[in-house]
Scaffold this motif. Sequence first.
Motif, PDB file in Angstrom:
ATOM      1  N   PHE A   1      37.944  43.778  41.030  1.00 53.70           N
ATOM      2  CA  PHE A   1      36.875  44.677  40.605  1.00 53.70           C
ATOM      3  C   PHE A   1      36.880  45.962  41.427  1.00 53.70           C
ATOM      4  CE2 PHE A   1      32.463  46.095  41.504  1.00 53.70           C
ATOM      5  CZ  PHE A   1      32.169  46.628  40.271  1.00 53.70           C
ATOM      6  N   MET A   2      36.852  45.827  42.736  1.00 57.75           N
ATOM      7  CA  MET A   2      36.768  46.992  43.617  1.00 57.75           C
ATOM      8  C   MET A   2      37.975  47.926  43.449  1.00 57.75           C
ATOM      9  SD  MET A   2      33.831  46.775  45.189  1.00 57.75           S
ATOM     10  CE  MET A   2      33.994  48.012  46.454  1.00 57.75           C
ATOM     11  N   LYS A   3      39.164  47.348  43.302  1.00 51.81           N
ATOM     12  CA  LYS A   3      40.385  48.146  43.221  1.00 51.81           C
ATOM     13  C   LYS A   3      40.674  48.682  41.823  1.00 51.81           C
ATOM     14  CE  LYS A   3      42.427  45.925  47.197  1.00 51.81           C
ATOM     15  NZ  LYS A   3      43.457  45.014  47.702  1.00 51.81           N
ATOM     16  N   SER A   4      39.964  48.186  40.817  1.00 53.31           N
ATOM     17  CA  SER A   4      40.254  48.596  39.449  1.00 53.31           C
ATOM     18  C   SER A   4      39.544  49.884  39.024  1.00 53.31           C
ATOM     19  CB  SER A   4      39.842  47.487  38.465  1.00 53.31           C
ATOM     20  OG  SER A   4      38.417  47.366  38.425  1.00 53.31           O
TER      21      SER A   4
ATOM     22  N   ALA B   1      36.638  49.664  34.646  1.00 53.96           N
ATOM     23  CA  ALA B   1      36.622  48.746  35.782  1.00 53.96           C
ATOM     24  C   ALA B   1      36.756  47.308  35.291  1.00 53.96           C
ATOM     25  CB  ALA B   1      35.343  48.905  36.590  1.00 53.96           C
ATOM     26  N   ASP B   2      37.241  46.464  36.167  1.00 50.35           N
ATOM     27  CA  ASP B   2      37.469  45.055  35.848  1.00 50.35           C
ATOM     28  C   ASP B   2      36.264  44.213  36.276  1.00 50.35           C
ATOM     29  OD1 ASP B   2      38.644  42.700  35.073  1.00 50.35           O
ATOM     30  OD2 ASP B   2      40.087  42.622  36.722  1.00 50.35           O
ATOM     31  N   PHE B   3      35.147  44.376  35.566  1.00 47.36           N
ATOM     32  CA  PHE B   3      33.979  43.518  35.805  1.00 47.36           C
ATOM     33  C   PHE B   3      34.354  42.087  35.416  1.00 47.36           C
ATOM     34  CE2 PHE B   3      31.753  47.585  35.200  1.00 47.36           C
ATOM     35  CZ  PHE B   3      30.728  47.511  36.131  1.00 47.36           C
ATOM     36  N   PRO B   4      33.865  41.074  36.134  1.00 44.20           N
ATOM     37  CA  PRO B   4      34.211  39.694  35.776  1.00 44.20           C
ATOM     38  C   PRO B   4      33.515  39.202  34.505  1.00 44.20           C
ATOM     39  CG  PRO B   4      32.721  39.715  37.638  1.00 44.20           C
ATOM     40  CD  PRO B   4      33.089  41.142  37.360  1.00 44.20           C
ATOM     41  N   THR B   5      32.367  39.777  34.173  1.00 42.11           N
ATOM     42  CA  THR B   5      31.649  39.459  32.938  1.00 42.11           C
ATOM     43  C   THR B   5      31.124  40.777  32.379  1.00 42.11           C
ATOM     44  OG1 THR B   5      29.526  39.145  34.086  1.00 42.11           O
ATOM     45  CG2 THR B   5      30.885  37.174  33.765  1.00 42.11           C
TER      46      THR B   5
ATOM     47  N   LYS C   1      26.364  36.772  43.507  1.00 39.92           N
ATOM     48  CA  LYS C   1      27.589  37.550  43.291  1.00 39.92           C
ATOM     49  C   LYS C   1      27.280  38.649  42.277  1.00 39.92           C
ATOM     50  CE  LYS C   1      30.493  33.569  44.233  1.00 39.92           C
ATOM     51  NZ  LYS C   1      31.476  32.623  43.707  1.00 39.92           N
ATOM     52  N   ILE C   2      27.086  39.870  42.790  1.00 35.96           N
ATOM     53  CA  ILE C   2      26.646  40.986  41.948  1.00 35.96           C
ATOM     54  C   ILE C   2      27.662  42.126  42.034  1.00 35.96           C
ATOM     55  CG2 ILE C   2      24.794  42.632  41.506  1.00 35.96           C
ATOM     56  CD1 ILE C   2      22.939  40.616  43.023  1.00 35.96           C
ATOM     57  N   PHE C   3      28.183  42.523  40.886  1.00 31.21           N
ATOM     58  CA  PHE C   3      29.171  43.589  40.759  1.00 31.21           C
ATOM     59  C   PHE C   3      28.487  44.774  40.084  1.00 31.21           C
ATOM     60  CE2 PHE C   3      31.096  39.469  40.676  1.00 31.21           C
ATOM     61  CZ  PHE C   3      32.294  39.573  41.370  1.00 31.21           C
ATOM     62  N   THR C   4      28.515  45.942  40.713  1.00 33.60           N
ATOM     63  CA  THR C   4      27.744  47.078  40.215  1.00 33.60           C
ATOM     64  C   THR C   4      28.544  48.378  40.270  1.00 33.60           C
ATOM     65  OG1 THR C   4      25.740  46.054  41.118  1.00 33.60           O
ATOM     66  CG2 THR C   4      25.588  48.359  40.511  1.00 33.60           C
TER      67      THR C   4
ATOM     68  N   LYS D   1      28.524  36.501  48.141  1.00 36.11           N
ATOM     69  CA  LYS D   1      29.486  35.632  48.813  1.00 36.11           C
ATOM     70  C   LYS D   1      30.896  36.024  48.388  1.00 36.11           C
ATOM     71  CE  LYS D   1      26.303  31.717  48.552  1.00 36.11           C
ATOM     72  NZ  LYS D   1      26.099  30.389  47.992  1.00 36.11           N
ATOM     73  N   ASP D   2      31.872  35.621  49.209  1.00 35.01           N
ATOM     74  CA  ASP D   2      33.262  35.892  48.858  1.00 35.01           C
ATOM     75  C   ASP D   2      33.584  35.300  47.497  1.00 35.01           C
ATOM     76  OD1 ASP D   2      33.845  37.287  51.177  1.00 35.01           O
ATOM     77  OD2 ASP D   2      34.437  35.484  52.270  1.00 35.01           O
ATOM     78  N   ASP D   3      34.410  36.009  46.737  1.00 33.21           N
ATOM     79  CA  ASP D   3      34.775  35.578  45.391  1.00 33.21           C
ATOM     80  C   ASP D   3      36.126  36.175  45.041  1.00 33.21           C
ATOM     81  OD1 ASP D   3      34.670  36.193  42.234  1.00 33.21           O
ATOM     82  OD2 ASP D   3      33.470  34.415  42.674  1.00 33.21           O
ATOM     83  N   LYS D   4      36.903  35.461  44.261  1.00 28.75           N
ATOM     84  CA  LYS D   4      38.246  35.932  43.878  1.00 28.75           C
ATOM     85  C   LYS D   4      38.206  37.183  43.002  1.00 28.75           C
ATOM     86  CE  LYS D   4      38.415  33.078  39.796  1.00 28.75           C
ATOM     87  NZ  LYS D   4      39.021  32.092  39.007  1.00 28.75           N
TER      88      LYS D   4
END
Length: 183
Positions: free
Chosen positions: A175-178, A42-46, A75-78, A167-170
């Motif tokens: 991330f979601m589609k990867s 997955a394409d996590f931003p960090t 902004k949390i990606f999980t 919040k919305d983020d680029k």
Amino acid sequence: MTKNLLLILTILTFLSCGNEEDKMIYKTKGGEFASKPGNFIADFPTEPNYSAIDNQIGLDKFQIHLFRSTLGPNKIFTIEYLDYPEYMINSMTDAQIYSQGVTNYSNKMDKAFKLEFQKSIEQHGLSGHYFVLNLKQNAIEKGIKGHIQATLFRKENRVYTVTYMGKDDKNVDPFMKSFRLIK
């Protein structure tokens, strides 16, 4: 004796380091992050942090594996996955698993969020279920901003939940589609 002990500790340190692919999560040559035990990319931003949470349903014990990346507090990606006991999950269809997953997640977030949208999706050869929760008025009045997007995927007895909260983020769509499984 001290030199021998120091030598043994040094050797153990090097052996425990292993290589990058032995980790629960590692960066790919393409810049995404992957997990061999989790069998996903997955394409996590960090770089995400990994943790395991012990869980139990009846007498069955298992772990929830959690990979989390943040861009500040809002902004949390999980990605999380768990391996259900085969007898438990084999008796359910994908649609039943996804419906139960959406209901459970919505109920867990019920104080501040409400389910707004859901649909079946196909992504990188996986069938899944996408849903969105938006803030309730009481949360908006408290100054909270953001939303939740999540996708559920099933591969045999493993269920993955890919989530963005904030919040919305680029970085959200990439991330979601990867998310995809390692071939």
